[in-house]
Design a protein around this motif. Structure first.
Motif: not given
Length: 400
Positions: A370-381
């Motif tokens: 599915l566009s136009p999107n982007f994924r961010v993983s917030y499993a970081t500091s």
């Protein structure tokens, strides 16, 4: 004679792994990189689980086991399903594999025939369609749009089902959007499935325990008991217990299906790592207190990322109910040009330019269907997230 199988022409490598690998290469080359592509918690595996693994090693529990799991782990999984999901299973209905990915693939490989279809809501985890293709089936993509908070409507599910449909793959909370289905929303989908008795349900519950703001997780066979006999409920220890590298996934379902999956596994990998199995026993049977503690940090990080990305003109970033991802839309940025001269024609060019110009690695939306999107993983500091979002804000502000 051609060496490689023609089946390989139907699939592509995992885009999330490709992004993570590229970020690691740039970092090794001296670039200042913040990688937000990997889907794994940054927390260490809890000490009680590590201690159980060491105890297993010291006790000599290092030999082959039954193909699809030791009895102790199967009992722990049955207890987990009864405790958390009010689902009753026996050990003969349990399969343990080398991560949730193997469980899903085994099930598809054991059931798919040429011409049969699998309904997959989009956005989807990148591996679903390719695993269907590898198993000889045809993925049928059912859009779950931003307007519906990335949740599949009953109407969209009904439209996607045909006489050729073998499986419906369901994932809540979702990778990549974090969207979680309420009991009422899920019941509306199971009502559709009840009208199509030839369709089986593959419920990927890997993010079950990563649920926020009072969101109450539920799974299809729990919401609609009449689906019990045609549902494979899949889970694992990777996410909630910070055990991604231990590679233990599991599933519960009808004995005939579990037996077929066992046959596939017996001729591919055989048993999962013995030490990891004993660690998983402790994960499921031991204290669960750290899950809530970790979730408090995930909520704080989620709120930070949603607030900072939502402040960018042209970006829409919904607040997810669970998992550790956000899936912002960049529809307002398409057609613009970056400060370095890159034309943003789609989400892939956006993600590429963002990495090259700012050192922030994200996964482009087309990889998830599915566009136009982007994924961010917030499993970081928190610090890394704040710096990454500041760079994304600066990058977007420079678009002309």
């Amino acid at each position: 004679m051609e060496l490689l199988s023609a089946t390989l022409d139907r699939v592509k490598p995992s885009p999330t792994i490709a992004v993570t690998t590229k970020a690691a290469e740039l970092k090794a080359a001296g670039r200042d990189i913040i990688a937000l592509g990997a889907g794994e918690p940054d927390f260490d595996t809890p000490q009680n689980i590590k201690d159980a693994a060491v105890a297993a090693i010291n006790a000599g529990k290092t030999k082959y086991t039954a193909v699809d799991g030791i009895p102790e782990l199967k009992q722990a999984i049955c207890a987990k399903f009864k405790r958390d999901n009010r689902l009753n299973y026996t050990p003969s209905q349990i399969s343990v594999g080398t991560g949730g990915k193997q469980i899903l693939y085994n099930a598809l490989r054991a059931t798919m025939n040429p011409g049969e279809e699998v309904v997959i809501p989009a956005p989807y985890w990148v591996s679903y369609p390719d695993m269907v293709l590898l198993a000889g089936g045809t993925p049928v993509i059912a859009p779950a749009t931003l307007e519906n908070n990335f949740k599949l409507t009953p109407e969209a599910l009904e439209e996607a089902i045909t006489p050729k449909t073998k499986w419906f793959i369901f994932n809540s909370p979702s990778n990549p959007t974090g969207a979680g289905y309420s009991r009422d929303e899920l019941k509306a989908l199971t009502d559709v499935l009840m009208r199509h008795p030839h369709v089986w349900v593959m419920s990927d519950d890997m993010y079950e325990h990563l649920a926020y703001d009072g969101f109450a997780f539920c799974t299809p066979a729990e919401v609609e008991p009449a689906l019990y006999d045609r549902t494979l409920t899949v889970n694992g220890v990777s996410k909630a217990y910070a055990m991604t590298g231990w590679r233990i996934g599991y599933a519960a379902g009808p004995e005939k299906l579990i037996g077929a999956m066992r046959k596939i596994q017996s001729q591919s990998t055989s048993n999962p790592c013995t030490i990891s199995q004993w660690a998983a026993v402790e994960a499921l049977n031991g204290t669960q207190d750290y899950i809530a503690e970790n979730n408090e940090m995930f909520v704080r990080r989620r709120n930070l990322v949603v607030e900072m990305l939502s402040a960018i003109p042209g970006v829409t970033c919904p607040t997810p109910e669970g998992a550790f991802y956000v899936y912002p839309s960049i529809s307002g940025l398409i057609g613009k040009t970056s400060a370095a001269g890159t034309k943003i024609t789609d989400d892939e060019t956006f993600a590429t330019a963002l990495l090259e110009e700012t050192g922030v690695a994200v996964v482009f939306g087309a990889a998830f269907g599915l566009s136009p999107n982007f994924r961010v993983s917030y499993a970081t500091s928190d610090e890394a997230l704040k710096e990454a979002c500041t760079r994304i804000q600066t990058f977007c502000a420079g678009l002309m």
